[in-house]
Scaffold this active site. Structure first.
Site, mmCIF file in Angstrom:
data_model
loop_
_atom_site.group_PDB
_atom_site.id
_atom_site.type_symbol
_atom_site.label_atom_id
_atom_site.label_comp_id
_atom_site.label_asym_id
_atom_site.label_seq_id
_atom_site.Cartn_x
_atom_site.Cartn_y
_atom_site.Cartn_z
ATOM 1 N N VAL A 28 -23.873 -0.282 -0.096
ATOM 2 C CA VAL A 28 -22.481 0.175 -0.107
ATOM 3 C C VAL A 28 -22.379 1.319 -1.117
ATOM 4 O O VAL A 28 -22.683 1.123 -2.285
ATOM 5 C CB VAL A 28 -21.528 -0.963 -0.513
ATOM 6 C CG1 VAL A 28 -20.084 -0.525 -0.410
ATOM 7 C CG2 VAL A 28 -21.787 -2.196 0.346
ATOM 8 N N CYS A 29 -21.953 2.504 -0.692
ATOM 9 C CA CYS A 29 -22.069 3.674 -1.563
ATOM 10 C C CYS A 29 -20.894 4.635 -1.420
ATOM 11 O O CYS A 29 -20.104 4.543 -0.483
ATOM 12 C CB CYS A 29 -23.356 4.448 -1.249
ATOM 13 S SG CYS A 29 -24.853 3.461 -1.349
ATOM 14 N N THR A 30 -20.817 5.581 -2.354
ATOM 15 C CA THR A 30 -19.918 6.727 -2.249
ATOM 16 C C THR A 30 -20.753 7.991 -2.408
ATOM 17 O O THR A 30 -21.472 8.140 -3.401
ATOM 18 C CB THR A 30 -18.835 6.690 -3.333
ATOM 19 O OG1 THR A 30 -18.056 5.502 -3.190
ATOM 20 C CG2 THR A 30 -17.922 7.905 -3.223
ATOM 21 N N ASN A 77 -18.020 4.025 3.251
ATOM 22 C CA ASN A 77 -18.669 3.190 4.273
ATOM 23 C C ASN A 77 -17.772 2.973 5.481
ATOM 24 O O ASN A 77 -17.880 1.948 6.166
ATOM 25 C CB ASN A 77 -19.076 1.843 3.666
ATOM 26 C CG ASN A 77 -20.008 2.000 2.487
ATOM 27 O OD1 ASN A 77 -19.556 1.988 1.341
ATOM 28 N ND2 ASN A 77 -21.291 2.181 2.749
ATOM 29 N N ARG A 126 -12.328 3.383 -1.793
ATOM 30 C CA ARG A 126 -12.907 4.327 -2.758
ATOM 31 C C ARG A 126 -12.725 5.773 -2.302
ATOM 32 O O ARG A 126 -12.798 6.695 -3.090
ATOM 33 C CB ARG A 126 -14.403 4.032 -2.928
ATOM 34 C CG ARG A 126 -14.702 2.731 -3.645
ATOM 35 C CD ARG A 126 -16.142 2.272 -3.421
ATOM 36 N NE ARG A 126 -16.300 1.645 -2.122
ATOM 37 C CZ ARG A 126 -17.237 1.962 -1.237
ATOM 38 N NH1 ARG A 126 -18.119 2.918 -1.517
ATOM 39 N NH2 ARG A 126 -17.315 1.344 -0.079
#
EC number: 3.5.1.23
Length: 395
Positions: free
Chosen positions: A142-144, A320, A333
């Site tokens: 899970v990322c930005t 995501n 986010r």
């Protein structure tokens, strides 16, 4: 203990959802500034750098890394197995999976199979555990990610790597146990052939795919998980059952960084190669306008979202969720990151101001393992371990 964790986690999620509905997001904060150079409570440290010599036989390439990180790798794998066993009666599910992972290894393409065997041999870890460690990133990342262009046409690329969702919540310390255990495994890697650097990456020791990287002078690349019913677990199951017409996400990004020599070539491969798991590929180039987010199903490219400076699109933010859909309200986010970039303004864009954006809660959260900053010029990359002090969103 395991039987109590899931109800407690479910109850915590329900209470968090209620709090957000009644009072708005309590974890949001004003956009941070002057957080770079990294210091203070959100900064946990730098990461070591290792050279991966691609001229060596595959089973020898990771020896130096694993000699230093074998204890940390085995600790993470032990914790993952414990968590898996707690959710299944009898506690033997991980043993079953471990056996299947060894079978899966024999089907992996060269040189990835041999590299995994070398990692297990050097570290003394169980071979099936090392395979499982590499499989996890197909379904749990899970990322930005941000790719942006300044007023001079210079491109920047950065990401928060968030990992460990639902993998053991430590109530006493308000943290995800696997997230904390992964931090000592973060390494900066320089892949070389004929004493020449092909690409640089920030990675977990023991994981041979690539989550982020820069090909000096050519392109930058990050990979984010795409939540989908047709998820990576289906692709992995199909692979185990013998249907192997797709490519592992991490292996594709590794192959692109290692072999593609231009933004256009990388973009085509990322958009058209059949995958085991849906994904977002965030790509930056070396010329004005060369930046995009490629939204992938397992079979095809669903959308390619490009920078468009003339139309005012000087940055792209991917978390995501598909850009044409609202993010889950418990996990937004995207909007805070966009707000902070707009507040920064294009004329003030730099790696340091992007670090400010990625340091702002909830873009920074309890799952954040590290932040990586990249610029294609000279193949510049820097990575910092992160911490999110209370109050802080669990994700």
């Amino acid at each position: 203990m395991g039987a109590r964790r899931l109800p407690l986690l479910s109850a915590a999620c329900a209470l968090l959802a209620l709090a957000l509905v009644l009072a708005g997001d309590p974890y949001r904060e004003d956009c941070r500034n002057k957080t770079y150079p990294p210091s203070g409570p959100t900064y946990k440290g730098n990461v070591p750098t290792y050279v991966i010599n691609l001229d060596l036989p595959p089973y020898k390439r990771w020896v130096n890394v694993m000699n230093d990180k074998k204890t940390e790798l085995k600790n993470v794998m032990k914790n993952i197995k414990t968590l898996v066993n707690e959710f299944f009666p009898g506690g033997k599910f991980s043993d079953f999976v471990e056996g299947k992972m060894v079978q899966l290894l024999s089907s992996l393409p060269h040189p990835f199979r041999e590299e995994i065997e070398g990692i297990a041999n050097t570290s003394g870890a169980v071979l099936g555990d090392v395979v499982l460690f590499n499989v996890f990133y197909e379904i749990f990342t899970v990322c930005t990610s941000v790719v942006a262009e300044d007023k001079t046409g210079k491109l920047y690329h950065a990401r928060n790597l968030d990992f460990g969702l639902f993998l053991g919540w430590d109530i006493k310390n308000s943290s995800w146990t696997v997230t904390q255990q992964l931090k000592p495994l973060v390494v900066a890697l320089e892949f070389q052939r004929n004493n020449k650097t092909l690409f640089r990456s920030a990675n977990f020791a023991g994981y041979i795919g690539m989550l982020s990287g820069v090909r000096p002078g050519a392109f930058t690349l990050t990979m984010n998980e795409r939540f989908s019913i047709d998820g990576g677990y289906l692709g992995i199951l199909e692979w185990i059952l013998g249907k192997r017409d797709g490519m592992w996400m991490g292996f594709l990004t590794r192959t692109v960084l290692e072999n593609s020599t231009s933004y256009e070539e990388a973009k085509e491969k990322l958009a058209k190669t059949r995958l085991l798991a849906p994904a977002y590929f965030i790509l930056g180039g070396n010329k004005s306008g060369q930046g995009c987010v490629i939204t992938r199903s397992r079979a095809a490219s669903l959308d390619i979202w490009d920078l468009d400076i003339k139309q005012g699109t000087w940055f792209l933010v991917e978390t995501n969720y598909d850009r044409w859909k609202p993010p889950l309200f418990l996990d937004n986010r995207r909007d805070p990151a966009k707000k902070c970039l707009n507040q920064t303004k294009q004329e003030n864009l730099s790696l340091s101001t992007i670090y400010d954006v990625l340091s702002t809660k909830p873009v920074l959260n309890k799952l954040t393992v590290c932040t990586t900053l990249m610029a294609v010029d000279g193949g510049h990359t820097e990575t910092y371990l992160r911490e999110c002090p209370e109050p802080c969103s669990p994700w």
